[in-house]
Scaffold this active site. Structure first.
Site, PDB file in Angstrom:
ATOM      1  N   LYS A  22      47.404  51.507  34.392  1.00  0.00           N
ATOM      2  CA  LYS A  22      47.733  50.086  34.533  1.00  0.00           C
ATOM      3  C   LYS A  22      46.497  49.264  34.885  1.00  0.00           C
ATOM      4  CE  LYS A  22      49.544  48.459  38.556  1.00  0.00           C
ATOM      5  NZ  LYS A  22      48.762  47.311  39.018  1.00  0.00           N
ATOM      6  N   ASN A  23      45.726  49.758  35.860  1.00  0.00           N
ATOM      7  CA  ASN A  23      44.612  48.948  36.354  1.00  0.00           C
ATOM      8  C   ASN A  23      43.409  48.928  35.408  1.00  0.00           C
ATOM      9  OD1 ASN A  23      46.142  48.305  38.519  1.00  0.00           O
ATOM     10  ND2 ASN A  23      44.981  49.513  40.029  1.00  0.00           N
ATOM     11  N   ARG A  93      49.369  39.369  40.556  1.00  0.00           N
ATOM     12  CA  ARG A  93      48.094  38.787  40.949  1.00  0.00           C
ATOM     13  C   ARG A  93      47.001  39.024  39.920  1.00  0.00           C
ATOM     14  NH1 ARG A  93      46.882  37.735  45.778  1.00  0.00           N
ATOM     15  NH2 ARG A  93      44.789  38.460  45.317  1.00  0.00           N
ATOM     16  N   CYS A 117      50.470  38.407  49.280  1.00  0.00           N
ATOM     17  CA  CYS A 117      51.421  39.361  48.726  1.00  0.00           C
ATOM     18  C   CYS A 117      51.818  40.329  49.824  1.00  0.00           C
ATOM     19  CB  CYS A 117      50.840  40.080  47.520  1.00  0.00           C
ATOM     20  SG  CYS A 117      49.694  41.358  47.919  1.00  0.00           S
ATOM     21  N   ARG A 122      44.959  39.048  50.447  1.00  0.00           N
ATOM     22  CA  ARG A 122      44.347  39.246  49.127  1.00  0.00           C
ATOM     23  C   ARG A 122      43.773  37.968  48.512  1.00  0.00           C
ATOM     24  NH1 ARG A 122      47.759  43.495  45.640  1.00  0.00           N
ATOM     25  NH2 ARG A 122      45.742  43.931  44.741  1.00  0.00           N
ATOM     26  N   ASP A 306      45.638  53.083  46.938  1.00  0.00           N
ATOM     27  CA  ASP A 306      46.854  53.165  46.117  1.00  0.00           C
ATOM     28  C   ASP A 306      47.552  54.522  46.212  1.00  0.00           C
ATOM     29  OD1 ASP A 306      46.533  50.578  45.362  1.00  0.00           O
ATOM     30  OD2 ASP A 306      45.902  50.976  43.304  1.00  0.00           O
ATOM     31  N   ARG A 398      56.905  48.230  37.953  1.00  0.00           N
ATOM     32  CA  ARG A 398      55.677  47.463  37.667  1.00  0.00           C
ATOM     33  C   ARG A 398      54.546  48.404  37.291  1.00  0.00           C
ATOM     34  NH1 ARG A 398      53.456  44.264  42.335  1.00  0.00           N
ATOM     35  NH2 ARG A 398      51.787  44.366  40.814  1.00  0.00           N
TER      36      ARG A 398
HETATM   37  C1  UD1 Z   1      42.629  46.350  42.787  1.00  0.00           C
HETATM   38  C2  UD1 Z   1      43.786  47.120  42.199  1.00  0.00           C
HETATM   39  C3  UD1 Z   1      44.734  47.572  43.286  1.00  0.00           C
HETATM   40  C4  UD1 Z   1      43.983  48.338  44.359  1.00  0.00           C
HETATM   41  C5  UD1 Z   1      42.767  47.557  44.848  1.00  0.00           C
HETATM   42  C6  UD1 Z   1      41.885  48.338  45.789  1.00  0.00           C
HETATM   43  C7  UD1 Z   1      44.006  46.133  39.993  1.00  0.00           C
HETATM   44  C8  UD1 Z   1      44.813  45.287  39.070  1.00  0.00           C
HETATM   45  N1  UD1 Z   1      44.475  46.259  41.248  1.00  0.00           N
HETATM   46  O1  UD1 Z   1      43.167  45.184  43.423  1.00  0.00           O
HETATM   47  O2  UD1 Z   1      45.726  48.406  42.707  1.00  0.00           O
HETATM   48  O3  UD1 Z   1      44.833  48.568  45.464  1.00  0.00           O
HETATM   49  O4  UD1 Z   1      41.955  47.159  43.729  1.00  0.00           O
HETATM   50  O5  UD1 Z   1      41.451  49.504  45.184  1.00  0.00           O
HETATM   51  O6  UD1 Z   1      43.008  46.709  39.608  1.00  0.00           O
HETATM   52  N2  UD1 Z   1      38.817  40.627  48.727  1.00  0.00           N
HETATM   53  C9  UD1 Z   1      38.397  39.437  49.288  1.00  0.00           C
HETATM   54  N3  UD1 Z   1      38.107  38.398  48.438  1.00  0.00           N
HETATM   55  C10 UD1 Z   1      38.220  38.512  47.081  1.00  0.00           C
HETATM   56  C11 UD1 Z   1      38.633  39.729  46.531  1.00  0.00           C
HETATM   57  C12 UD1 Z   1      38.918  40.781  47.387  1.00  0.00           C
HETATM   58  O7  UD1 Z   1      38.284  39.305  50.494  1.00  0.00           O
HETATM   59  O8  UD1 Z   1      37.942  37.532  46.377  1.00  0.00           O
HETATM   60  C13 UD1 Z   1      39.139  41.774  49.617  1.00  0.00           C
HETATM   61  C14 UD1 Z   1      40.632  42.160  49.527  1.00  0.00           C
HETATM   62  O9  UD1 Z   1      41.426  41.394  50.402  1.00  0.00           O
HETATM   63  C15 UD1 Z   1      40.568  43.622  49.925  1.00  0.00           C
HETATM   64  C16 UD1 Z   1      39.222  44.093  49.346  1.00  0.00           C
HETATM   65  O10 UD1 Z   1      38.461  42.910  49.118  1.00  0.00           O
HETATM   66  O11 UD1 Z   1      40.513  43.740  51.329  1.00  0.00           O
HETATM   67  C17 UD1 Z   1      39.326  44.853  48.039  1.00  0.00           C
HETATM   68  O12 UD1 Z   1      40.205  44.162  47.168  1.00  0.00           O
HETATM   69  P1  UD1 Z   1      40.055  44.215  45.582  1.00  0.00           P
HETATM   70  O13 UD1 Z   1      39.231  45.393  45.204  1.00  0.00           O
HETATM   71  O14 UD1 Z   1      39.624  42.883  45.097  1.00  0.00           O
HETATM   72  O15 UD1 Z   1      41.563  44.453  45.147  1.00  0.00           O
HETATM   73  P2  UD1 Z   1      42.183  43.973  43.778  1.00  0.00           P
HETATM   74  O16 UD1 Z   1      41.116  43.868  42.761  1.00  0.00           O
HETATM   75  O17 UD1 Z   1      43.068  42.791  44.034  1.00  0.00           O
END
Ligand code: UD1
Length: 420
Positions: A22-23, A93, A117, A122, A306, A398
């Site tokens: 999925k990711n 998201r 969420c 996030r 995850d 999902r």
């Molecule tokens: C992706 C995965 C999700 C997984 C996560 C962490 C997808 C679609 N989803 O989510 O399944 O659980 O990686 O491996 O690929 N953060 C900020 N600011 C930002 C972006 C992130 O502070 O602009 C923080 C987040 O709150 C979190 C950390 O960075 O604490 C990592 O998040 P991130 O790697 O961005 O998660 P996703 O990409 O949303």
């Protein structure tokens, strides 16, 4: 509403085939926006999140055809809208992944802000700051972020925390920017690498994939390609743990063992027998009670957040005491209250869950609160004595393709019941 009824205590036996990730699918679908023309994408999992993303692409003017079971032909030549509406972003998201491709190709994007969420705040501030550094003018209005740029320009961008979708968004933006972009402290997840390889095939000049410094030399000339989604390492890890929860022996086929190295190390330490039996096949076997191990979630190659909820199920009946520390998301222990309903002995202290193994879990009705928590409840149902009813299947659907059917085929007593 549909629910799963699981009668636990039956050992598993047979082969489970892993679906496309999925990711990896979501960012690769977003990348089709970067170049007009016809893409062919293989091994696309049939999941609610993918359906939501395809609906978003259609609203942007993209044409989509499913040719075979898991192959999609995606034609983005008629891309004519730059808006991702609230209703779709709210549901998923990862819709925010269209932000960069739209600005890069059309010079303009209007994407609803995702909001919080179940597992934490996030934010998407890294995505936005990165685009600003690349010369985009941003405005937040009426719950939307509007970004405009005639042509993005290369920039030096540092992530305070490695962000998976943040790295993916900015890497896509950089491909069509003028000049070089350096992404420091970038995410190294296999899904980021898979997207990067697709972009390279499309003609992008990218170096450093799989390391924490990614360098992109911008171009104006990207072309459509044919590509295959990598196997889902989180799904594979979940089935390794299903064998751990239920006992028995499973072959996990169509997986990449290398993507699961840390997970396999931890599961072996807990007493599971795991063997690579082919380049894309693992065999897992559980005999007897598992041992407690400590877990700390980390960005790849660390233990994935995850899979945190799923390994907690194994620790719930393991020999001693396990400390599971969540470092990625601040509120990712929603499954704890549900596991306790099955008799688990778990105490949450800040970012850690202290899990004292009990002899048995006992079936009860439980409610899924998010995607991975729902998988953990299914595993708990397999492990528990008696009948477990898992509600909230919209979360499971999902991100897990036909989980109940796959488990049924390897001997689990599991039934989907409901009005659909
Ligand atoms: C992706 C995965 C999700 C997984 C996560 C962490 C997808 C679609 N989803 O989510 O399944 O659980 O990686 O491996 O690929 N953060 C900020 N600011 C930002 C972006 C992130 O502070 O602009 C923080 C987040 O709150 C979190 C950390 O960075 O604490 C990592 O998040 P991130 O790697 O961005 O998660 P996703 O990409 O949303």
């Amino acid at each position: 509403m549909e629910y799963l009824e699981i009668k636990g205590g039956r050992a598993l036996s047979g082969t489970v085939r892993i679906s496309g990730a999925k990711n990896a699918a979501l960012p690769m679908l977003a990348a089709t926006l970067l170049a007009g023309g016809s893409f062919e994408i293989h091994q696309v999992p049939d999941l609610q999140d993918v359906r939501t993303f395809l609906q978003l692409l259609k609203e942007l003017g993209v044409e989509i055809e499913r040719t075979r079971d898991s192959t999609l032909v995606i034609d983005s030549s008629k891309l004519d809208s730059f808006e991702a509406p609230y209703d779709l972003v709210r549901r998923m998201r990862a819709s925010v992944l269209v932000l960069s491709p739209l600005v890069a190709r059309l010079g303009r994007a209007r994407v609803s802000l995702p909001g919080g969420c179940a597992i934490g705040a996030r934010p998407i501030d890294f995505h936005l700051k990165g685009l600003e550094l690349m010369g985009a003018k941003l405005e937040i209005r009426e719950g939307f972020v509007e970004a405009r740029a005639k042509r993005l320009k290369g920039a030096h961008i540092y992530f305070d925390i490695p962000s998976v979708t943040g790295t993916e968004n900015l890497m896509m933006a950089a491909c069509l920017a003028k000049g070089n972009t350096v992404l420091e402290n970038a995410a190294k997840e296999p899904e980021v690498v898979a997207l990067g390889k697709m972009l390279q095939d499309m003609g992008a000049k990218i170096k450093g994939l799989g390391t924490d410094t990614i360098v992109v030399q911008g171009t104006t000339d990207l072309r459509p390609v044919s590509c295959t989604i990598i196997p889902d390492r989180i799904e594979a890890g979940t089935y390794l743990m299903a064998a751990g929860a239920a006992g028995g022996e499973l072959v996990i086929e169509n997986c990449v063992p290398e993507h699961l190295e840390t997970v396999i190390i931890k599961l072996k330490a807990a007493g599971l027998k795991i063997k690579v039996i082919d380049a894309d096949k693992l065999k897992v076997k559980r005999r007897g009670r598992l041992r407690s191990v400590d877990i700390k979630t980390q960005p790849y190659p660390g233990f994935p957040t995850d899979l945190q909820a799923q390994i907690m199920v194994l620790m719930a009946t393991a020999g001693r005491l396990s400390v599971i520390t969540e470092t990625i998301f601040e509120n990712r222990f929603m499954h704890v209250a549900e596991l306790k309903r099955l008799g688990a002995d778990i105490r949450v202290e800040g970012r850690s869950a202290i899990v004292k193994g009990v002899k048995h879990l006992y079936g009860a009705p439980v409610m899924a609160t998010d995607l991975r928590a729902s998988a953990s409840l299914v595993l708990a149902g397999l492990a528990a004595k008696g009948t477990t009813v898992v509600q909230g299947l919209e979360h499971l659907d999902r991100g897990y393709e036909k989980m109940d059917e796959k488990l049924l085929s390897v001997g689990a007593r599991i039934r989907r019941i409901g009005d659909n």
